[in-house]
Design an enzyme around this catalytic site. Structure first.
Site, PDB file in Angstrom:
ATOM      1  N   SER A 156       0.855  -1.183   0.000  1.00  0.00           N
ATOM      2  CA  SER A 156       0.000   0.000   0.000  1.00  0.00           C
ATOM      3  C   SER A 156       0.888   1.228   0.000  1.00  0.00           C
ATOM      4  O   SER A 156       1.804   1.350   0.826  1.00  0.00           O
ATOM      5  CB  SER A 156      -0.895  -0.013   1.239  1.00  0.00           C
ATOM      6  OG  SER A 156      -1.696   1.147   1.290  1.00  0.00           O
ATOM      7  N   LYS A 190      -3.328   5.172  -2.316  1.00  0.00           N
ATOM      8  CA  LYS A 190      -4.257   5.991  -1.549  1.00  0.00           C
ATOM      9  C   LYS A 190      -4.678   7.189  -2.396  1.00  0.00           C
ATOM     10  O   LYS A 190      -3.855   7.798  -3.089  1.00  0.00           O
ATOM     11  CB  LYS A 190      -3.594   6.486  -0.258  1.00  0.00           C
ATOM     12  CG  LYS A 190      -3.270   5.380   0.736  1.00  0.00           C
ATOM     13  CD  LYS A 190      -4.518   4.769   1.345  1.00  0.00           C
ATOM     14  CE  LYS A 190      -4.177   3.751   2.425  1.00  0.00           C
ATOM     15  NZ  LYS A 190      -5.382   3.174   3.051  1.00  0.00           N
ATOM     16  N   ASP A 246     -14.268  -1.633   3.185  1.00  0.00           N
ATOM     17  CA  ASP A 246     -13.299  -1.826   4.267  1.00  0.00           C
ATOM     18  C   ASP A 246     -13.927  -1.326   5.560  1.00  0.00           C
ATOM     19  O   ASP A 246     -14.543  -2.092   6.305  1.00  0.00           O
ATOM     20  CB  ASP A 246     -12.013  -1.071   3.926  1.00  0.00           C
ATOM     21  CG  ASP A 246     -10.953  -1.122   5.023  1.00  0.00           C
ATOM     22  OD1 ASP A 246     -11.178  -1.771   6.061  1.00  0.00           O
ATOM     23  OD2 ASP A 246      -9.879  -0.507   4.854  1.00  0.00           O
ATOM     24  N   GLU A 261     -11.600   0.965  -3.372  1.00  0.00           N
ATOM     25  CA  GLU A 261     -11.845   0.592  -1.979  1.00  0.00           C
ATOM     26  C   GLU A 261     -12.371   1.779  -1.171  1.00  0.00           C
ATOM     27  O   GLU A 261     -11.786   2.859  -1.182  1.00  0.00           O
ATOM     28  CB  GLU A 261     -10.545   0.072  -1.366  1.00  0.00           C
ATOM     29  CG  GLU A 261     -10.691  -0.440   0.048  1.00  0.00           C
ATOM     30  CD  GLU A 261      -9.372  -0.948   0.615  1.00  0.00           C
ATOM     31  OE1 GLU A 261      -9.314  -1.190   1.834  1.00  0.00           O
ATOM     32  OE2 GLU A 261      -8.392  -1.099  -0.159  1.00  0.00           O
ATOM     33  N   LYS A 282      -1.514  -0.886  -4.054  1.00  0.00           N
ATOM     34  CA  LYS A 282      -2.699  -0.099  -3.723  1.00  0.00           C
ATOM     35  C   LYS A 282      -2.270   1.352  -3.561  1.00  0.00           C
ATOM     36  O   LYS A 282      -1.294   1.646  -2.856  1.00  0.00           O
ATOM     37  CB  LYS A 282      -3.342  -0.600  -2.431  1.00  0.00           C
ATOM     38  CG  LYS A 282      -4.498   0.281  -1.954  1.00  0.00           C
ATOM     39  CD  LYS A 282      -5.286  -0.363  -0.821  1.00  0.00           C
ATOM     40  CE  LYS A 282      -4.543  -0.315   0.501  1.00  0.00           C
ATOM     41  NZ  LYS A 282      -5.408  -0.796   1.607  1.00  0.00           N
ATOM     42  N   GLY A 340      -4.304  -4.553   5.942  1.00  0.00           N
ATOM     43  CA  GLY A 340      -3.434  -4.386   7.094  1.00  0.00           C
ATOM     44  C   GLY A 340      -3.499  -2.998   7.683  1.00  0.00           C
ATOM     45  O   GLY A 340      -4.035  -2.067   7.080  1.00  0.00           O
ATOM     46  N   LYS A 368      -9.986  -6.960   7.548  1.00  0.00           N
ATOM     47  CA  LYS A 368      -8.916  -6.542   8.449  1.00  0.00           C
ATOM     48  C   LYS A 368      -9.197  -7.165   9.816  1.00  0.00           C
ATOM     49  O   LYS A 368     -10.258  -6.928  10.408  1.00  0.00           O
ATOM     50  CB  LYS A 368      -8.844  -5.026   8.563  1.00  0.00           C
ATOM     51  CG  LYS A 368      -8.163  -4.361   7.369  1.00  0.00           C
ATOM     52  CD  LYS A 368      -8.038  -2.867   7.574  1.00  0.00           C
ATOM     53  CE  LYS A 368      -7.257  -2.252   6.391  1.00  0.00           C
ATOM     54  NZ  LYS A 368      -7.648  -0.873   6.134  1.00  0.00           N
ATOM     55  N   ASP A 394      -7.654   3.319  -2.893  1.00  0.00           N
ATOM     56  CA  ASP A 394      -8.322   3.303  -1.586  1.00  0.00           C
ATOM     57  C   ASP A 394      -8.494   4.731  -1.115  1.00  0.00           C
ATOM     58  O   ASP A 394      -7.525   5.485  -0.993  1.00  0.00           O
ATOM     59  CB  ASP A 394      -7.482   2.500  -0.589  1.00  0.00           C
ATOM     60  CG  ASP A 394      -8.105   2.446   0.798  1.00  0.00           C
ATOM     61  OD1 ASP A 394      -9.291   2.786   0.941  1.00  0.00           O
ATOM     62  OD2 ASP A 394      -7.389   2.043   1.741  1.00  0.00           O
TER      63      ASP A 394
END
Length: 674
Positions: free
Chosen positions: A136, A164, A241, A216, A162, A293, A265, A189
């Site tokens: 990530s 952000k 999530d 996400e 991934k 995570g 998670k 995400d």
């Protein structure tokens, strides 16, 4: 199994590379490590991976520490369980605080699997021997720096990235990454950063052209409808999530079509047991899952790795090597990835050894249930007796620098003009403390407030009192059980400022009366049983400081060769003891006089009735005539300090009592937390 010792270690580690999300940036992390020791000396480790700040969730390190030490430790320690899936039931009445629960659940799973010599993955039902890992990447200052970070991770062998995103940092950086790395397995995400309006949905639809694996959590956690609207509009799968904390949330997601992928998670869902159940439920619904995570240290990372070995984890999970985030981890060896693949450990439990020296070197504070007060947590001194003065005791009082403060027991604290000393004008409560846990604290606080109202005192600030009580308990350095007496007076006459304090000391040894019972006499209180209704100004049912009569009757009992008293009304009914509630057994019926007869509402009685109901007995609150007392099969006096004491002699007549049931009541009441 039975956990006999629980230790907490708050550890701070710096990140190799700073990480920016839609809400905040972090350069290091504070997590709480949990170590269980059972009655055979076996060890299990867990990790509370809560963020330091309340941006991802309402939890943070401070709330986790408080919930763990105040609530979870007392609930878990000495409780019997056979399988780690049973441990969640110990804290089922505690709402929220999933990260904290996850750390305790992880320690239970590790302890159990280590004790049986099997890997945690096998204990969970995992079948994979290796897991594909992804990384990530946070929001970088520039697109060029983001591209450089992607290249670094691809060179390290990771095939899934991934990114952000946030408003103002979304389509442009993603398009540039896709242009530079056309074959990259990639998703984005947002951590709930977007509003689910039509314009935003239209903008997010632009991601369809970038061949993403998923989008996400674009919207707020509770916005299942908004996510469903987005999923209807776009081809790219929506992944939830933060929205899915409980299994009911997952059922809502499935029913509304709010997404087609689930990020599981462990921390967010409250531990491995719930996470595994979510995996099973999603698999049955055809929803692919992957393991997200929270930048866990090695202990939590190992638990995520074990979970990712389950069959329905079909997308690379956030179980990258420790070196992606930390120069040195708390486990030995560190989690490593080769070409984006991480081997599932085959050793017992999490499959790694914990590095105690590194933990000590990075330790911020610790808690040890064996020591009762954390030895290097210096926010409060440790003492066998503790005094806390409550300066912000009631509503409408003056502004104070701090709501309460520790005070010297040997130094003067009370003004001689205080109305508690001159007229007994005030209220108090006494509650028991067992293994560092206050018993029935909420019930005592509520009764405290009712007594204040009956005496026309200002309403006590219950949050302040609650915190002051917990602070006193944390500073109580004694292996013995204790009692807390908290007091609020009207203060100095004419000043209009209540005075309050909390005093905690070791409890007296009640072994003899608990085992042998007590001799009791009945004494007429001099009032009819309806006096609370006819003459409320007499304050029957209030726990006031006017205890001269209660002390006088105990002296009279001693003159008659007894140790305690049962008050009776002038019209011939059983009432209560000077500091206890009366419980009687007539065959299978258990009876206590009603509280509207001018009797203090007993907090201990409520817990006793709960146990009796669980055992299948009838319990009733009804008037009891004095002449019925000798025919009772058992009589108990219930109080916060003595728990349940049987009446072994009544008005000079010896009585037998049910020792087994008495012991069972005592065990329940001593270990209660309500």
């Amino acid at each position: 199994m039975r956990v006999t010792r629980i230790e907490l270690f708050q550890v701070s580690l710096p990140l190799v590379h700073g990480f920016q999300t839609s809400s905040h940036r972090k350069t290091g992390l504070e997590h709480i490590l949990v170590r269980f020791t059972d009655d055979a000396g076996a060890i299990g480790w867990g990790e509370i991976a809560s963020p330091s700040d309340p941006y991802f969730t309402a939890e943070n390190t401070e709330t986790a520490w408080s919930i763990a030490t105040r609530y979870l430790v007392p609930l878990v320690i000495d409780a019997e369980w056979q399988h780690p899936s049973e441990v969640d039931a110990l804290w089922q009445k505690i709402r929220g605080h999933e990260f904290t629960k996850a750390g305790f659940a992880g320690a239970a799973w590790d302890l159990w699997s280590r004790s049986r010599g099997i890997p945690l993955a096998e204990a969970l039902g995992g079948t994979r021997t290796e897991v594909a890992a992804g990384v990530s990447l946070g929001i970088e200052p520039t697109i060029d720096e983001l591209l450089a970070q992607v290249a670094v991770q691809l060179d390290a062998g990771y095939g899934r990235v991934k990114l952000k995103i946030a408003p103002g940092w979304d389509l442009d950086p993603v398009r540039e990454v896709r242009r530079a790395f056309p074959d990259l397995l990639m998703h984005v995400d947002a951590n709930g950063a977007y509003a689910s309006d039509d314009d935003t949905i239209a903008r997010l639809a632009g991601f369809d052209a970038e061949s993403l694996s998923m989008i996400e959590q674009p919207f707020a956690p509770g916005d299942f409808v908004g996510h469903a609207r987005l999923q209807e509009r776009i081809e790219t799968p929506v992944c939830l999530d933060e929205s899915v904390v409980r299994l009911d949330d997952l059922r809502t997601m499935i029913a509304l079509g709010s997404g087609r992928v689930l990020n599981i998670k462990v921390s967010r869902m409250g531990g491995l047991t719930v996470a595994k159940a979510a995996h099973d439920l999603a698999g049955d619904a055809g929803i692919p899952v992957w393991c997200g995570g929270m930048h866990e240290f090695g202990i939590g990372r190992a638990a995520n790795l074990a979970l990712s070995s389950l069959e329905h984890f079909s997308y690379p999970s956030d179980v990258s090597g420790s070196d992606k985030y930390y120069a040195r981890d708390v486990i030995v060896p560190a989690v490593t990835a080769r070409d984006g693949i991480v081997k599932v450990p085959t050793g017992p439990g999490i499959g790694f050894e914990v590095d105690p020296a590194w933990i000590e070197q990075n330790l911020e504070r610790r808690f040890d249930s064996d020591e009762r007060a954390a030895p290097n947590d210096t926010r409060a001194g440790a003492s066998a007796a503790v005094l806390v003065m409550v300066d912000d005791a009631a509503e409408g009082g003056p502004v104070t620098p701090t709501p309460f403060r520790f005070a010297d027991l040997d130094a003067p604290q009370l003004d001689v003009r205080d109305l508690s000393a001159t007229r007994g004008d005030g209220i108090f409560e006494t509650l028991g403390v067992h293994r560092g846990r206050p018993q029935a604290i909420e019930e005592h606080l509520q009764r405290f407030a009712r007594s204040a109202a009956m005496l026309d005192l200002p309403a006590p600030k219950l949050d302040v009192w609650r915190d002051a009580i917990h602070a006193a308990i944390a500073a109580h350095d004694s292996p013995a059980d204790g009692f807390v007496k908290f007091v609020m007076t009207r203060g100095v006459e004419g000043a209009g400022v209540p005075v309050g304090w909390v005093h905690l000391a070791d409890a007296a040894d009640f072994t003899v009366p608990r085992e042998q019972g007590v001799a009791v006499v009945t004494l007429d209180r001099g009032y009819r049983r309806d006096v609370a209704r006819t003459s409320p100004w007499l304050l029957q049912g209030a726990k006031s400081l006017s205890y001269a009569v209660n002390k006088s009757v105990l002296r009279e009992a001693a003159r008659r060769g007894a140790a305690d008293v049962i008050f009776t009304s002038s019209d011939g009914f059983v009432l209560e003891g000077p500091s206890s509630t009366v419980l009687l057994r007539f065959g299978d019926r258990f009876v206590s006089p009603p509280s509207d007869d001018g009797i203090l509402a007993g907090t201990t009685l409520a817990s006793a009735i709960e146990l009796l109901a669980e055992l299948g007995h009838e319990t009733h609150r009804e008037p009891v005539r004095v002449e019925q007392l000798p025919s009772a099969d058992d009589i108990w006096l219930l109080s916060s300090t003595r728990s349940a004491v049987a009446v072994a002699e009544l008005d000079g007549v010896q009585r037998a009592f049910d020792a087994e049931l008495t012991a069972r009541l005592q065990t329940h009441l001593i270990s209660r937390d309500h």
